[in-house]
Write a protein that holds these residues in place. Structure first.
Motif, PDB file in Angstrom:
ATOM      1  N   THR A 155       0.764  12.902  -7.443  1.00 51.58           N
ATOM      2  CA  THR A 155      -0.084  12.716  -8.620  1.00 51.58           C
ATOM      3  C   THR A 155       0.624  13.121  -9.901  1.00 51.58           C
ATOM      4  N   PRO A 166      -8.262   6.952   2.127  1.00 49.44           N
ATOM      5  CA  PRO A 166      -7.307   6.345   3.073  1.00 49.44           C
ATOM      6  C   PRO A 166      -7.978   5.552   4.191  1.00 49.44           C
ATOM      7  N   THR A 193       0.917   4.219  -3.110  1.00 52.14           N
ATOM      8  CA  THR A 193       0.400   5.552  -2.802  1.00 52.14           C
ATOM      9  C   THR A 193       1.496   6.583  -2.561  1.00 52.14           C
ATOM     10  N   GLN A 194       2.763   6.224  -2.745  1.00 53.66           N
ATOM     11  CA  GLN A 194       3.842   7.127  -2.368  1.00 53.66           C
ATOM     12  C   GLN A 194       4.137   8.206  -3.413  1.00 53.66           C
ATOM     13  N   ARG A 201       0.831  -1.209   0.000  1.00 59.11           N
ATOM     14  CA  ARG A 201       0.000   0.000   0.000  1.00 59.11           C
ATOM     15  C   ARG A 201       0.864   1.256   0.000  1.00 59.11           C
ATOM     16  N   SER A 236      -9.295   2.298   2.881  1.00 54.17           N
ATOM     17  CA  SER A 236      -8.165   1.485   2.447  1.00 54.17           C
ATOM     18  C   SER A 236      -7.481   0.810   3.632  1.00 54.17           C
ATOM     19  N   ARG A 271      -9.555   4.288  -2.861  1.00 59.37           N
ATOM     20  CA  ARG A 271      -8.743   5.498  -2.862  1.00 59.37           C
ATOM     21  C   ARG A 271      -8.794   6.232  -1.523  1.00 59.37           C
ATOM     22  N   SER A 287      -5.816  -1.017  -2.027  1.00 59.29           N
ATOM     23  CA  SER A 287      -5.210   0.244  -2.444  1.00 59.29           C
ATOM     24  C   SER A 287      -5.786   0.670  -3.799  1.00 59.29           C
ATOM     25  N   ARG A 288      -5.280   1.779  -4.299  1.00 61.35           N
ATOM     26  CA  ARG A 288      -5.672   2.227  -5.619  1.00 61.35           C
ATOM     27  C   ARG A 288      -5.326   1.159  -6.655  1.00 61.35           C
TER      28      ARG A 288
END
Length: 216
Positions: free
Chosen positions: A67, A149, A63-64, A59, A152, A147, A142-143
């Motif tokens: 965008t 948090p 997500t790190q 995860r 998730s 999405r 996770s994505r």
């Protein structure tokens, strides 16, 4: 793919987000495993503790990226390949940590009636099975599937618990095989559990990469 893996690994190392899961794993093994206890049972616990850590690591890697950076990488390499690199990075280092833990636990455990090589082989296969199962849980929590948090994290915790207790789970099969072996001092490497975890992780990776390519 090599460049993408280096990129994801560099992001993970520089962010230091890997530190919390690693400390959690060290704490779980340090508290749950005692020197001199039957080695197979200790290895079963060591492998089981790796599952939530692997899920958390995956995860983190998914997500790190900011965008904007994710969009640039996706444009250069493709969303599916970029997503797969994050998955592999997130699953790779927990398995490596699990291998180190298996060697350490084998060294301090009671190996009477169990050959060290057999114990190490069983422990490594169980760690791989639990690590890959955890990676599948992390990918689904996770994505692009979840999405928010809060949802998730909740899905990650619940999924990790279910993967450890649900009949048919590769992680549960590997863990119980070692715990049962501790009672008879018979090390039977959990090959089928490892193979099942590989198939599960591969299927989830394909699903996740395709969903990323379509939804993001």
């Amino acid at each position: 793919m090599t460049a993408l893996l280096r990129y994801q690994s560099g992001l993970l190392l520089r962010s230091q987000r890997w530190l919390a899961p690693l400390l959690l794993y060290a704490a779980l093994v340090g508290v749950g495993v005692q020197a001199g206890e039957p080695v197979l049972g200790a290895l079963g616990f060591t492998a089981a503790a790796l599952l939530p850590v692997s899920a958390w690591s995956v995860r983190i890697c998914l997500t790190q990226e900011p965008t904007a950076a994710r969009s640039v990488v996706a444009a250069a390499a493709g969303r599916g390949r970029a997503h797969l690199a994050a998955l592999v990075t997130g699953a790779g280092w927990p398995v490596l940590a699990g291998a180190v833990a298996v060697l350490a636990v084998t060294a301090i455990g009671d190996r009477r009636g169990t050959a060290p090589s057999a114990a190490v082989a069983s422990g490594l296969l169980a760690a791989l099975a639990c690590g890959l199962t955890g990676a599948a849980v992390g990918a689904l929590a996770s994505r692009p599937f979840l999405r928010a948090p809060g949802w998730s994290v909740a899905a990650l915790v619940l999924g990790s618990l279910l993967a450890l207790v649900t009949t048919g789970s590769p992680a549960k099969y590997a863990m119980t095989a070692l715990v049962a072996g501790a009672r008879t001092a018979t090390a039977e490497p959990p090959w089928f559990a490892c193979a099942g975890a590989l198939l599960l992780a591969a299927a989830v990776a394909v699903l996740s990469c395709r969903a990323t390519a379509r939804l993001e």
